[in-house]
Motif scaffolding. Sequence first.
Motif, PDB file in Angstrom:
ATOM      1  N   ASP A  28       0.914  -1.277   0.303  1.00 14.96           N
ATOM      2  CA  ASP A  28      -0.112   0.058   0.011  1.00 14.96           C
ATOM      3  C   ASP A  28       0.773   1.375  -0.067  1.00 14.96           C
ATOM      4  OD1 ASP A  28      -2.139   1.847   0.268  1.00 14.96           O
ATOM      5  OD2 ASP A  28      -2.589   1.184   2.367  1.00 14.96           O
TER       6      ASP A  28
ATOM      7  N   THR B 130      -0.537   4.375  -0.481  1.00 15.83           N
ATOM      8  CA  THR B 130      -1.266   5.405  -0.190  1.00 15.83           C
ATOM      9  C   THR B 130      -0.868   6.520   0.727  1.00 15.83           C
ATOM     10  OG1 THR B 130      -3.279   3.918  -0.530  1.00 15.83           O
ATOM     11  CG2 THR B 130      -3.794   6.182   0.636  1.00 15.83           C
ATOM     12  N   GLY B 131      -0.719   8.013   0.166  1.00 18.54           N
ATOM     13  CA  GLY B 131      -0.132   8.899   1.021  1.00 18.54           C
ATOM     14  C   GLY B 131       1.269   8.817   1.212  1.00 18.54           C
ATOM     15  N   ARG B 132       2.091   7.611   0.747  1.00 14.56           N
ATOM     16  CA  ARG B 132       3.406   7.872   0.715  1.00 14.56           C
ATOM     17  C   ARG B 132       4.355   8.470  -0.231  1.00 14.56           C
ATOM     18  NH1 ARG B 132       0.928   5.638   4.202  1.00 14.56           N
ATOM     19  NH2 ARG B 132       1.783   3.894   5.569  1.00 14.56           N
TER      20      ARG B 132
ATOM     21  N   ASN C 268       5.932  16.995   5.010  1.00 13.17           N
ATOM     22  CA  ASN C 268       4.848  17.825   5.251  1.00 13.17           C
ATOM     23  C   ASN C 268       4.957  19.422   4.839  1.00 13.17           C
ATOM     24  OD1 ASN C 268       3.457  15.779   6.285  1.00 13.17           O
ATOM     25  ND2 ASN C 268       3.660  16.399   8.249  1.00 13.17           N
TER      26      ASN C 268
ATOM     27  N   PRO D  18      -0.112  11.156  13.596  1.00 15.74           N
ATOM     28  CA  PRO D  18      -0.298  10.821  12.134  1.00 15.74           C
ATOM     29  C   PRO D  18       0.885   9.940  11.918  1.00 15.74           C
ATOM     30  CG  PRO D  18      -1.446  12.656  12.480  1.00 15.74           C
ATOM     31  CD  PRO D  18      -0.452  12.429  13.801  1.00 15.74           C
TER      32      PRO D  18
ATOM     33  N   ILE E  92       1.964   6.360  10.618  1.00 18.22           N
ATOM     34  CA  ILE E  92       2.481   5.933   9.195  1.00 18.22           C
ATOM     35  C   ILE E  92       3.783   4.732   9.299  1.00 18.22           C
ATOM     36  CG2 ILE E  92       3.905   6.840   7.156  1.00 18.22           C
ATOM     37  CD1 ILE E  92       2.070   9.290   7.230  1.00 18.22           C
TER      38      ILE E  92
END
Length: 280
Positions: free
Chosen positions: A111, A113-115, A183, A228, A232
């Motif tokens: 997965d 996602t968001g990496r 970020n 968060p 991760i």
Amino acid sequence: MFKHIKWLVAVMLILAPAGLQAAFEYENILKADIDGTVLDVTADPDAELVFLLTPKAILIYSIKDEAVLDRIPLDGRFDRIAYQSDDRLVLTAANPSRINIVQFSRIYDIDLTGRAVKGPKDAGVTLVVFDDYQCPYCARLERFTHQLLDIYPDDLNYAIKHFPLSSHPLANQGAAAALAAGNQGKFWEFHRLLLENHDQLSEEKITEVATGLNLDMEKFNRDRASEPIRKIIAEDVANGRQVGVTGTPSVFMNGKRIENRQIGNLPELISRELEKKAKP
């Protein structure tokens, strides 16, 4: 010679406790109905896979999933099957006498996602690396991977998953710092600089790198301690364990694991993968 054997048996009988009986406990871990005739069977115990040889195909059965995951069609009939390391199956037949070796690759679900992913979204090959910021081999691979991005600018995606090893006490802090830099849009710069300094990673070095990249230090420090980001890293580690990662770097190409000895052949492997995808 026979005298020695008799003497050994006599000693064993004398030393054996009186009335000693062996007891066994067992449970069935695999019971399934298979469609077709099973001629032979072999297994990869580490992956909990059972390979069933039938007249027309090899059935790949997962003990964990209690299901047939896939089937490998056969050209010709074989009598015996044996599993070897490096995901190879050896098939033999007695009449006529012949041998066939099948190389198979497991395709894992990783997965992203968001990496952090570098490269075009529609690239034909996605390279995923499970990294540790105190790992010298990860640092070496990073330099090589960026060469690959130059060779395949339109066909290669490069993604990072974090897998800080317990033997590297600052690797987890490095992963959190890299994600916090992400970020602020500076993940890849931070990632590269941390690996370049893998042998001198410290809190001071992390702050130095962040300052050199002109990060908002208040936000950076707040983010790298946030839930968060911890989540991760924990998800990456869990995903890594699911796909059999035990050390770093661990490399996957389109979900297929690349063994350490194959990393030097990555350009050839990528070209071969692109050729396969190009075929109708």
